[in-house]
Every structure is written in C-alpha cells, then in structure tokens.
Design a protein around this motif. Structure first.
Motif, PDB file in Angstrom:
ATOM      1  N   ILE A  92       0.820  -1.219   0.000  1.00  0.00           N
ATOM      2  CA  ILE A  92       0.000   0.000   0.000  1.00  0.00           C
ATOM      3  C   ILE A  92       0.852   1.266   0.000  1.00  0.00           C
ATOM      4  N   LEU A  93       1.843   1.351   0.882  1.00  0.00           N
ATOM      5  CA  LEU A  93       2.592   2.600   1.039  1.00  0.00           C
ATOM      6  C   LEU A  93       3.711   2.766   0.014  1.00  0.00           C
ATOM      7  N   ASP A 168      -2.986   6.878   1.689  1.00  0.00           N
ATOM      8  CA  ASP A 168      -2.568   5.478   1.817  1.00  0.00           C
ATOM      9  C   ASP A 168      -2.512   5.043   3.280  1.00  0.00           C
ATOM     10  N   ILE A 169      -2.099   5.957   4.156  1.00  0.00           N
ATOM     11  CA  ILE A 169      -2.128   5.661   5.587  1.00  0.00           C
ATOM     12  C   ILE A 169      -3.568   5.387   6.031  1.00  0.00           C
ATOM     13  N   ALA A 170      -4.498   6.192   5.534  1.00  0.00           N
ATOM     14  CA  ALA A 170      -5.907   6.011   5.889  1.00  0.00           C
ATOM     15  C   ALA A 170      -6.424   4.665   5.388  1.00  0.00           C
ATOM     16  N   GLY A 192       3.807   7.194   8.547  1.00  0.00           N
ATOM     17  CA  GLY A 192       3.400   8.407   7.849  1.00  0.00           C
ATOM     18  C   GLY A 192       4.481   9.472   7.760  1.00  0.00           C
ATOM     19  N   LYS A 193       5.511   9.357   8.577  1.00  0.00           N
ATOM     20  CA  LYS A 193       6.606  10.333   8.564  1.00  0.00           C
ATOM     21  C   LYS A 193       7.733   9.943   7.613  1.00  0.00           C
ATOM     22  N   LYS A 194       7.596   8.815   6.929  1.00  0.00           N
ATOM     23  CA  LYS A 194       8.691   8.293   6.126  1.00  0.00           C
ATOM     24  C   LYS A 194       8.491   8.520   4.627  1.00  0.00           C
ATOM     25  N   ASP A 195       9.616   8.457   3.902  1.00  0.00           N
ATOM     26  CA  ASP A 195       9.553   8.337   2.458  1.00  0.00           C
ATOM     27  C   ASP A 195       9.728   6.860   2.121  1.00  0.00           C
ATOM     28  N   VAL A 196       9.661   6.532   0.837  1.00  0.00           N
ATOM     29  CA  VAL A 196       9.740   5.119   0.456  1.00  0.00           C
ATOM     30  C   VAL A 196      11.085   4.523   0.845  1.00  0.00           C
TER      31      VAL A 196
END
Length: 231
Positions: A92-93, A168-170, A192-196
């Motif tokens: 997802i993320l 995406d977090i939701a 949610g605080k991260k990049d890929v």
C-alpha cells in the motif's frame, strides 16, 4: 546477543548510506535484495540455504506456540507480525497498490484478526499461535516476500524520495491493518513520517532482522529449557 544475521547490520548501514543517492540506485536495490534474501526462505530468492531455512525447517506446530518468558511472544506471532507489516507497508505505502491479505488468506490462515498483532494480549497471542495454520503462514510470508522483491526492482530514484501519503495511511486503517488501540495505531504515525526509502530501511529489513533474532533465541530456549511462561 546475536543469534541471527551476522553481518547484516553492517550491510544495512551501507544501504542507509546509499539508498537516497540517485547515482547509486542500482547498487542500493541490489543490496536491499541481498539483505531481504537473508530474511526469507532461500527459495524466495533462489539463493543458497540460509538461516531462515534452518530456523523453520524442523519447527513443530507446538514450538510455534511457546512463550519462553513473560517478556516474549511466540514464533507464530512474529511470523504473522512481520508478514502483515511487510505486506501493508510495501503493497500500500511503497507501491501505492494493494495488500495481498484478503478474506481468502484469512480463511486459509485460520485467523480472526486482520491487523499486525501489536496490541494483542498474551492470551490473544497464544490463541492466534495455537489456531493459525503454520504451513499457510509460511506460504503467506513467502508471497509477501516475492511481491516485495518485485516492487523494489521497479522503483526508481524519484519513487524512493516519495513521501508516504495520508490517503494510503488512511487505507491501512480502513482495511483493518491496524486497530484503534494505542499500541497498534502508533504505527500509522510512524510510517506516515517516512519516504519510500525510509520504509525499505525498516519494515522489510531492520524490523525483520530484530524479530528473527528473537525467534532463533526462542527456538534454542524451547529445545533446552523445561519450563516456559506459556505453551
């Protein structure tokens, strides 16, 4: 004490150093895949037999469901936990797609929960561990690992810099990947605080290294001690 993954921490530090450098995209992807291969059964990457093969090859169903001490979980819980987290964060993320887990997998696994298991009580961990179909648990984790490798091979340097989206977090919350409990819901803030690139450095690598080290320690204790906290 190190029970698993000698040398992986050093490789992970090197991955952390190069993963956001566009000029080193290919090297970073290959290093990720090398680390990741060491954290899954060797047949997932077509490599030589490894420590995960040794850990899982001769475990009995009862050994999956032992809490050696009150500070510990079970091997079954760990495999569920790391597979669910890798599935959610990569599918997802990182890929902005879907998780693999669905009603069919839930039925095959014989589980009542859909989340990562972070907030389970000891009783709930034991119930999960005794009821889960361990062969299907391995199959699910294998499928997640194979999909992660495909995702990483397709990432470019721009994708690695992409921040995790609120939408995406939701979705993870909506799809039951976490619960409303504080011990579970904090994961959404963390991811949610991260990049890929940041995701690749934790859920499918560093996070797994730590948990598999616990599993190797527990296996040793299960086979050498006579009394356990829960079994």
């Amino acid at each position: 004490m190190k029970y698993f993954g000698e040398g992986l921490s050093e490789k992970h530090k090197e991955l952390s150093r190069i993963i956001r450098k566009p000029s080193m995209l290919e090297q970073a992807a290959q290093l990720f895949l090398e680390i990741h291969a060491s954290l899954h059964l060797s047949r997932i990457s077509g490599t030589q037999p490894n420590e995960v093969d040794a850990l899982l090859s001769d475990l009995t169903d009862s050994e999956y469901a032992v809490m050696p001490s009150g500070r510990d979980e079970t091997i079954a819980w760990v495999l569920w936990h790391i597979a669910r987290i890798e599935d959610l964060t990569m599918g997802i993320l990182a890929a902005k797609g879907n998780q693999l887990f669905n009603e069919e997998w839930q039925k095959r696994l014989n589980v009542s929960i859909t989340d990562t298991g972070n907030a389970l009580t000891d009783d709930e961990i034991m119930l999960l561990s005794k009821n889960i179909n361990t062969a299907e648990l391995i199959s699910y984790r294998n499928a997640v690992g194979e999909r992660t490798r495909k995702i990483v091979r397709e990432l470019d340097s721009e994708a690695l810099k992409r921040k995790v989206s609120c939408e995406d977090i939701a979705r993870i919350r909506q799809e039951g990947g976490v619960t409303q409990q504080e011990e579970s819901a904090w994961l959404l803030d963390f991811w949610g605080k991260k990049d890929v690139a940041g995701l690749l450095l934790m859920p499918p690598t560093r996070h797994v290294m730590l948990h598999l080290n616990d599993c190797c320690r527990w296996k040793q204790e299960i086979r050498t001690k006579k009394k356990f906290f829960r079994s």
